[in-house]
Design a protein around this motif. Structure first.
Motif, short mmCIF file in Angstrom:
data_model
loop_
_atom_site.label_atom_id
_atom_site.label_comp_id
_atom_site.label_asym_id
_atom_site.label_seq_id
_atom_site.Cartn_x
_atom_site.Cartn_y
_atom_site.Cartn_z
N PRO A 1 -2.43 12.11 -7.84
CA PRO A 1 -2.91 10.82 -8.34
C PRO A 1 -3.57 10.92 -9.71
O PRO A 1 -4.30 11.87 -9.99
CB PRO A 1 -3.92 10.37 -7.28
N THR A 2 -3.31 9.93 -10.53
CA THR A 2 -3.98 9.80 -11.82
C THR A 2 -5.21 8.92 -11.63
O THR A 2 -5.39 8.28 -10.59
CB THR A 2 -3.04 9.16 -12.84
N GLU A 3 -6.04 8.84 -12.65
CA GLU A 3 -7.20 7.95 -12.59
C GLU A 3 -6.74 6.50 -12.45
O GLU A 3 -7.39 5.70 -11.78
CB GLU A 3 -8.07 8.14 -13.82
N LEU B 1 0.81 -1.22 0.00
CA LEU B 1 0.00 0.00 0.00
C LEU B 1 0.84 1.27 0.00
O LEU B 1 0.44 2.29 -0.57
CB LEU B 1 -0.91 -0.02 1.22
N ALA B 2 2.02 1.22 0.61
CA ALA B 2 2.84 2.41 0.81
C ALA B 2 3.13 3.19 -0.47
O ALA B 2 3.03 4.43 -0.48
CB ALA B 2 4.15 2.04 1.51
N PRO B 3 3.51 2.53 -1.59
CA PRO B 3 3.80 3.31 -2.80
C PRO B 3 2.61 4.11 -3.32
O PRO B 3 2.78 5.18 -3.91
CB PRO B 3 4.22 2.24 -3.81
N GLN B 4 1.40 3.61 -3.09
CA GLN B 4 0.21 4.34 -3.53
C GLN B 4 0.04 5.62 -2.71
O GLN B 4 -0.40 6.65 -3.22
CB GLN B 4 -1.04 3.46 -3.38
N LEU B 5 0.40 5.54 -1.41
CA LEU B 5 0.24 6.69 -0.52
C LEU B 5 1.43 7.64 -0.57
O LEU B 5 1.32 8.80 -0.17
CB LEU B 5 0.04 6.20 0.92
N ALA B 6 2.58 7.12 -1.04
CA ALA B 6 3.80 7.93 -1.04
C ALA B 6 4.08 8.60 -2.37
O ALA B 6 5.16 9.18 -2.55
CB ALA B 6 4.99 7.05 -0.64
N ALA B 7 3.16 8.51 -3.31
CA ALA B 7 3.37 9.10 -4.64
C ALA B 7 3.70 10.58 -4.51
O ALA B 7 3.07 11.31 -3.74
CB ALA B 7 2.13 8.91 -5.50
N GLU C 1 -7.59 18.31 -7.45
CA GLU C 1 -8.48 19.00 -8.37
C GLU C 1 -9.47 19.89 -7.63
O GLU C 1 -9.86 20.96 -8.13
CB GLU C 1 -9.27 17.97 -9.21
N HIS C 2 -9.86 19.44 -6.45
CA HIS C 2 -10.85 20.18 -5.66
C HIS C 2 -10.30 20.38 -4.25
O HIS C 2 -10.51 19.55 -3.36
CB HIS C 2 -12.17 19.41 -5.61
N PRO C 3 -9.58 21.48 -4.01
CA PRO C 3 -8.97 21.70 -2.69
C PRO C 3 -9.98 22.10 -1.63
O PRO C 3 -11.16 22.35 -1.91
CB PRO C 3 -7.97 22.83 -2.98
#
Length: 350
Positions: A65-67, A55-61, A159-161
């Protein structure tokens, strides 16, 4: 009909994979998990360490995030579902929010008459996750607590802050309260969420704490993000997997890019004024989580302000364990969270 068949097949395959993973002895995962140091007196199991590393690489990008990245997270969530079979009916719909319409899901246990309503806001650092991706979590909570669960999407960063996610979640929560009578809800109404969803749930409860029409009966926060001032907490620098301080900082940057907004109680509720009006609050923290200390500090602040508050730490658990239901240890811990919420709901309606 074809999409429904495909969805059923995907769920069946995911459950089969979950069963296989859950039955595998933890010892078998040790070579894959690699080093598992003891930190602050705590140590993850080999299986949870493996899940955390995946899971870490997904959260550490380091880039937004892309689609495709969001799609990968949805698939990881499916593979992490509990192997248990639950008798829960799911109704999909949409709800109007300030940003347009967002998807939502209503979960209703079929085995017994459900009590109350739990409005659930998913985690994912405000930039990942969805109601669909949290299907396993919502199903688990609905069945274990025996309550209706309303789970909703919200606009994602960057995209939506801020305050887009807060405004959408607030609108979704109010919608659920307004629909409670139509859904035959009998009993207390709870607002809950994990991680970034816990941040939003706490902010909504605080915003509505003096509103007699919408004030929740209970707030349930699971390893929530509650304070932008990470330097105040030792746990911020103790743990790195699956969530590190660097990944939290990036999530903050994407959701709240304007520094002056980071003291807004809709984002950083720790230290907010007048928290004595907050509803009764249950906080679950993970022992090996960068966010652990701030969740526990908020619990202490609530108690000092006279708010009925319970803080329950789950030792040796990583951030995100509620979404790792395939693991027996994480499932046991998540079951204890469900039991605590159920007990609070029963007390609220007594």
């Amino acid at each position: 009909m074809q999409p429904r068949i495909a969805a059923f097949a995907a769920q069946h395959a995911a459950r089969a994979a979950s069963t296989l993973v859950g039955m595998t002895p933890d010892l078998w995962w040790a070579p894959i998990a690699g080093p598992r140091p003891t930190v602050d007196g705590q140590r993850m199991s080999a299986r949870l360490a493996t899940f955390s590393r995946v899971l870490a690489p997904q959260l550490a990008a380091r880039t937004p995030p892309t689609e495709q990245a969001r799609w990968r997270m949805e698939k990881l969530a499916q593979l992490s579902a509990s192997p248990e079979k639950f008798s829960v009916r799911v109704t999909e719909s949409t709800v109007a929010t300030p940003g347009g319409t967002v998807a939502c899901r209503l979960y209703e246990p079929e085995a017994a008459t459900p009590r109350g309503l739990l409005v659930y806001i998913h985690g994912g650092g405000w930039h990942l996750g969805s109601a669909a991706g949290y299907d396993a979590v919502a199903t688990f909570l609905s069945s274990r607590i025996n309550t209706r669960v309303f789970s909703l999407d919200y606009r994602l960063a960057p995209e939506h802050p801020f305050p887009a996610a807060f405004l959408d979640a607030l609108a979704g929560y109010k919608y659920a309260v307004e629909q409670a009578a139509r859904w035959d809800v009998s009993g207390p109404i709870v607002i809950a969420g994990d991680s970034a969803g816990g941040n939003l749930a706490a902010a909504i409860a605080y915003a509505l704490s003096t509103d007699e029409n919408y004030r929740p009966d209970l707030v349930a926060l699971v390893y929530p993000a509650l304070d932008a001032r990470l330097d105040r907490y030792p746990s911020s620098d103790l743990f790195t997997t699956p969530l590190s301080r660097a990944s939290v900082d990036r999530a903050f940057d994407w959701y709240v890019p304007e520094q002056h907004n980071r003291t807004d109680p809709r984002f950083s509720i720790v230290g907010a004024d007048k928290i004595s009006t907050m509803p009764p609050t249950y906080i679950a923290t993970a022992g090996m989580d960068v966010l652990r200390d701030q969740g526990e500090r908020f619990g202490s602040e609530l108690k000092a302000a006279g708010v009925p508050a319970t803080v329950q730490q789950f030792p040796n658990m990583p951030h995100g364990f509620l979404s790792m239901l395939v693991d027996p240890g994480a499932r046991t811990a998540s079951g204890r969270i469900a039991e605590a919420i159920r007990a609070h709901m029963l007390n609220a309606s007594a």
